[in-house]
Design a protein around this motif. Structure first.
Motif, PDB file in Angstrom:
ATOM      1  N   CYS A  38       0.864  -1.183   0.000  1.00 11.40           N
ATOM      2  CA  CYS A  38       0.000   0.000   0.000  1.00 11.40           C
ATOM      3  C   CYS A  38       0.901   1.234   0.000  1.00 11.40           C
ATOM      4  O   CYS A  38       1.577   1.510   1.001  1.00 11.40           O
ATOM      5  CB  CYS A  38      -0.896   0.017   1.238  1.00 11.40           C
ATOM      6  SG  CYS A  38      -1.932  -1.445   1.439  1.00 11.40           S
ATOM      7  N   LEU A  62      -1.433  -1.672  -4.175  1.00 13.17           N
ATOM      8  CA  LEU A  62      -2.652  -0.869  -4.084  1.00 13.17           C
ATOM      9  C   LEU A  62      -2.218   0.588  -4.069  1.00 13.17           C
ATOM     10  O   LEU A  62      -1.654   1.070  -3.078  1.00 13.17           O
ATOM     11  CB  LEU A  62      -3.443  -1.214  -2.825  1.00 13.17           C
ATOM     12  CG  LEU A  62      -4.721  -0.383  -2.574  1.00 13.17           C
ATOM     13  CD1 LEU A  62      -5.693  -0.497  -3.739  1.00 13.17           C
ATOM     14  CD2 LEU A  62      -5.384  -0.793  -1.268  1.00 13.17           C
ATOM     15  N   THR A  65      -7.196   5.249  -5.290  1.00 13.63           N
ATOM     16  CA  THR A  65      -8.321   5.524  -4.392  1.00 13.63           C
ATOM     17  C   THR A  65      -9.651   5.216  -5.068  1.00 13.63           C
ATOM     18  O   THR A  65     -10.709   5.504  -4.507  1.00 13.63           O
ATOM     19  CB  THR A  65      -8.299   6.990  -3.924  1.00 13.63           C
ATOM     20  OG1 THR A  65      -8.203   7.858  -5.073  1.00 13.63           O
ATOM     21  CG2 THR A  65      -7.132   7.250  -2.995  1.00 13.63           C
ATOM     22  N   VAL A  70     -10.015  -0.677  -4.310  1.00 13.60           N
ATOM     23  CA  VAL A  70      -9.904  -0.995  -2.880  1.00 13.60           C
ATOM     24  C   VAL A  70     -10.797  -2.183  -2.525  1.00 13.60           C
ATOM     25  O   VAL A  70     -10.382  -3.111  -1.812  1.00 13.60           O
ATOM     26  CB  VAL A  70     -10.261   0.239  -2.039  1.00 13.60           C
ATOM     27  CG1 VAL A  70     -10.178  -0.084  -0.557  1.00 13.60           C
ATOM     28  CG2 VAL A  70      -9.338   1.413  -2.383  1.00 13.60           C
ATOM     29  N   GLU A  95      -3.470   8.896   0.731  1.00 13.77           N
ATOM     30  CA  GLU A  95      -3.957   7.660   0.135  1.00 13.77           C
ATOM     31  C   GLU A  95      -3.505   6.442   0.941  1.00 13.77           C
ATOM     32  O   GLU A  95      -4.298   5.526   1.206  1.00 13.77           O
ATOM     33  CB  GLU A  95      -3.451   7.511  -1.309  1.00 13.77           C
ATOM     34  CG  GLU A  95      -3.906   8.614  -2.239  1.00 13.77           C
ATOM     35  CD  GLU A  95      -2.874   9.715  -2.395  1.00 13.77           C
ATOM     36  OE1 GLU A  95      -2.862  10.370  -3.444  1.00 13.77           O
ATOM     37  OE2 GLU A  95      -2.074   9.917  -1.447  1.00 13.77           O
ATOM     38  N   PHE A  99      -5.828   3.652   2.807  1.00 15.25           N
ATOM     39  CA  PHE A  99      -5.773   2.201   2.588  1.00 15.25           C
ATOM     40  C   PHE A  99      -5.646   1.470   3.926  1.00 15.25           C
ATOM     41  O   PHE A  99      -6.327   0.472   4.185  1.00 15.25           O
ATOM     42  CB  PHE A  99      -4.578   1.833   1.703  1.00 15.25           C
ATOM     43  CG  PHE A  99      -4.556   2.478   0.346  1.00 15.25           C
ATOM     44  CD1 PHE A  99      -5.728   2.777  -0.334  1.00 15.25           C
ATOM     45  CD2 PHE A  99      -3.346   2.787  -0.259  1.00 15.25           C
ATOM     46  CE1 PHE A  99      -5.694   3.376  -1.595  1.00 15.25           C
ATOM     47  CE2 PHE A  99      -3.296   3.372  -1.512  1.00 15.25           C
ATOM     48  CZ  PHE A  99      -4.477   3.677  -2.178  1.00 15.25           C
ATOM     49  N   TYR A 102      -8.900   1.483   6.053  1.00 11.14           N
ATOM     50  CA  TYR A 102      -9.917   0.597   5.501  1.00 11.14           C
ATOM     51  C   TYR A 102      -9.569  -0.869   5.768  1.00 11.14           C
ATOM     52  O   TYR A 102     -10.422  -1.650   6.212  1.00 11.14           O
ATOM     53  CB  TYR A 102     -10.045   0.833   3.994  1.00 11.14           C
ATOM     54  CG  TYR A 102     -11.123  -0.015   3.360  1.00 11.14           C
ATOM     55  CD1 TYR A 102     -12.456   0.345   3.436  1.00 11.14           C
ATOM     56  CD2 TYR A 102     -10.797  -1.198   2.696  1.00 11.14           C
ATOM     57  CE1 TYR A 102     -13.449  -0.433   2.864  1.00 11.14           C
ATOM     58  CE2 TYR A 102     -11.775  -1.988   2.132  1.00 11.14           C
ATOM     59  CZ  TYR A 102     -13.101  -1.601   2.223  1.00 11.14           C
ATOM     60  OH  TYR A 102     -14.088  -2.391   1.670  1.00 11.14           O
ATOM     61  N   ILE A 390     -14.132   5.296   4.489  1.00  9.60           N
ATOM     62  CA  ILE A 390     -12.775   5.205   5.046  1.00  9.60           C
ATOM     63  C   ILE A 390     -12.881   5.428   6.552  1.00  9.60           C
ATOM     64  O   ILE A 390     -13.112   6.559   7.000  1.00  9.60           O
ATOM     65  CB  ILE A 390     -11.830   6.256   4.435  1.00  9.60           C
ATOM     66  CG1 ILE A 390     -11.860   6.184   2.900  1.00  9.60           C
ATOM     67  CG2 ILE A 390     -10.412   6.044   4.959  1.00  9.60           C
ATOM     68  CD1 ILE A 390     -11.078   7.291   2.221  1.00  9.60           C
ATOM     69  N   PHE A 397     -13.842   6.667  -0.289  1.00 11.22           N
ATOM     70  CA  PHE A 397     -12.841   6.634  -1.354  1.00 11.22           C
ATOM     71  C   PHE A 397     -13.336   7.371  -2.594  1.00 11.22           C
ATOM     72  O   PHE A 397     -12.558   8.043  -3.273  1.00 11.22           O
ATOM     73  CB  PHE A 397     -12.467   5.184  -1.689  1.00 11.22           C
ATOM     74  CG  PHE A 397     -11.488   4.593  -0.722  1.00 11.22           C
ATOM     75  CD1 PHE A 397     -10.152   4.943  -0.775  1.00 11.22           C
ATOM     76  CD2 PHE A 397     -11.897   3.688   0.243  1.00 11.22           C
ATOM     77  CE1 PHE A 397      -9.229   4.406   0.121  1.00 11.22           C
ATOM     78  CE2 PHE A 397     -10.994   3.153   1.146  1.00 11.22           C
ATOM     79  CZ  PHE A 397      -9.659   3.511   1.089  1.00 11.22           C
TER      80      PHE A 397
END
Length: 436
Positions: A38, A62, A65, A70, A95, A99, A102, A390, A397
């Motif tokens: 990430c 990843l 966004t 995701v 960002e 990640f 989440y 998020i 996102f």
């Protein structure tokens, strides 16, 4: 701080290699057979190059966004066997933190690893939450020069790459041929050939993405810069372009390629009279995106952009087209975008680039705003089929992605750039832009 420790990174990483291998082996023994990195820009590009070049499906990145990207990670069948490497030099990349928040709502802290500068917000978060490990990002190495530090070498160990050989080949690099390449490129740039067409062989094709960020973000400032062109749809040489195709096809030589191109880029910047290690125009788009998020109603207000046809009419000799797509970074969408890119390239006869948003903000975004005013920017956004909240950040996102798109458009317009914006109902509708 001189930011020059990338020169000695291969030796430092060789000393660390056995520890990284032991860490990777322990993760696999615990059933963590998949890895998601990430991160954005320099934090994710080298791992992506390694995973692609060594043809491994055990590690992916990843760096979008887009809610679909995701959600695809969270819904993958191997999710419960996935280790998450959360990488941000500053420890505050929005960002990357999104990640993490989440995924942390869905996975135990023991499945997270942080790579970040000592004392950063991410380090504090990782220690507070009980991450599996925290690896220090070398403070004296900039993010885009960090491929041969733990940023690239921990993913290499998790991939099962022979990192010792990769690093030993990097140690054998002679800087002088790399600097001589920079001299030739700089002479071409100063003579008007400022488009750098990168054509690595298929086994290491994604190396071009990493070089794109290194060169664009390092050179693109003060009205100067080199425009890297990856996967050029037009094979015929253009008068404003230089082509580089001299790359080793051996993935184990990637370490040597990384280091040689770092030397090339440093020397190229010296000859162009710019600082190779800063990115002075990146923060503006971030600040404007934050402002969009802070005032939700503003995201509906129209921006004074051109139509695609009006954008085409502004084209001048020496320009380049940049397609900036805030769409799902899926293979089928990428194929549609490449077809659009090819159609525009044939009609305009100019160099073209393609970037998924917000990924490109951490790659070519500096060049777009700080480099020469020769870009035609076609920004493409779309409705999201579904969105995802998020946790701990008070947004989604989808909203974050829209704010980033609008923030960058506003930053480009503030610099007097030529920008068109097209919003689509569905990502698949992007094919229509080939015939506008």
């Amino acid at each position: 701080m001189d930011r020059l420790a990338w020169r000695t990174a291969p030796r430092a990483s060789l000393a660390q290699w056995d520890d990284l291998v032991r860490f990777a082996e322990a993760a696999r023994r615990d059933g963590l057979t998949r890895t998601i990195v990430c991160g954005m820009g320099g934090s994710s590009l080298a791992p992506d190059v390694l995973a692609s070049s060594f043809a491994s499906g055990s590690l992916s990145v990843l760096d979008s966004t887009d809610p679909g990207a995701v959600l695809a990670v969270a819904r993958a069948t191997a999710f419960d066997r996935t280790l998450f490497v959360v990488c941000s030099k500053s420890g505050s990349t929005v960002e990357t933190l999104a990640f993490y928040h989440y995924l942390a709502a869905r996975a135990d802290a023991a499945r997270f690893v942080a790579i970040t500068d000592p004392g950063s917000p991410l380090e504090a978060l990782a220690r507070e939450r009980g991450f599996r490990a925290v690896f220090p990002h070398p403070p004296d190495v900039g993010g885009r020069y960090a491929a041969l530090t733990v940023v690239g070498m921990l993913p290499a160990a998790l991939l099962g790459v022979n990192g010792r050989v990769l690093l030993e080949r990097a140690l054998a690099v002679d800087p002088e041929p790399a600097r001589a390449r920079a001299t030739r490129l700089a002479e071409g740039v100063l003579a008007g050939r400022d488009k750098l067409v990168l054509r690595p062989p298929p086994p290491v094709a994604r190396l071009a993405d990493w070089i794109e960020q290194l060169v664009a973000e390092s050179t693109g400032k003060g009205g100067r810069g080199v425009v890297p062109v990856v996967e050029d749809p037009i094979a015929t040489p253009r008068p404003d372009s230089q082509i580089v195709s001299d790359f080793s096809p051996d993935p184990l030589s990637l370490g040597a390629e990384f280091l040689a191109w770092e030397y090339t880029t440093e020397e190229l910047c010296t000859r162009l009279g710019v600082n190779a290690f800063d990115q002075p125009d990146v923060e503006e788009a971030k600040a404007l995106a934050r402002a969009e998020l802070a005032h939700p109603g503003k995201e509906e207000a129209p921006l004074p952009t051109l139509t695609p046809e009006a954008l085409r009419q502004t084209a001048r000799p020496g320009d380049y087209l940049a397609i900036l797509a805030y769409l799902p970074p899926a293979a089928d969408i990428a194929a549609r975008l490449h077809a659009v890119r090819g159609a525009w390239a044939r009609e305009l006869g100019c160099a073209t680039t393609l970037g998924f948003g917000p990924r490109y903000l951490h790659s070519t975004g500096q060049l777009h705003k700080g480099g020469p005013n020769t870009g035609l920017f076609l920004v493409v956004t779309t409705d999201d089929a579904e969105d995802a909240d998020i946790p701990e950040m008070g947004t989604t996102f989808g909203r974050l992605k829209r704010a980033q798109a609008r923030g960058d458009i506003r930053a480009l317009l503030a610099r007097g750039r030529r920008v068109a914006h097209v919003h689509l109902k569905r990502p698949e509708d992007v094919s229509r832009l080939a015939s506008l």
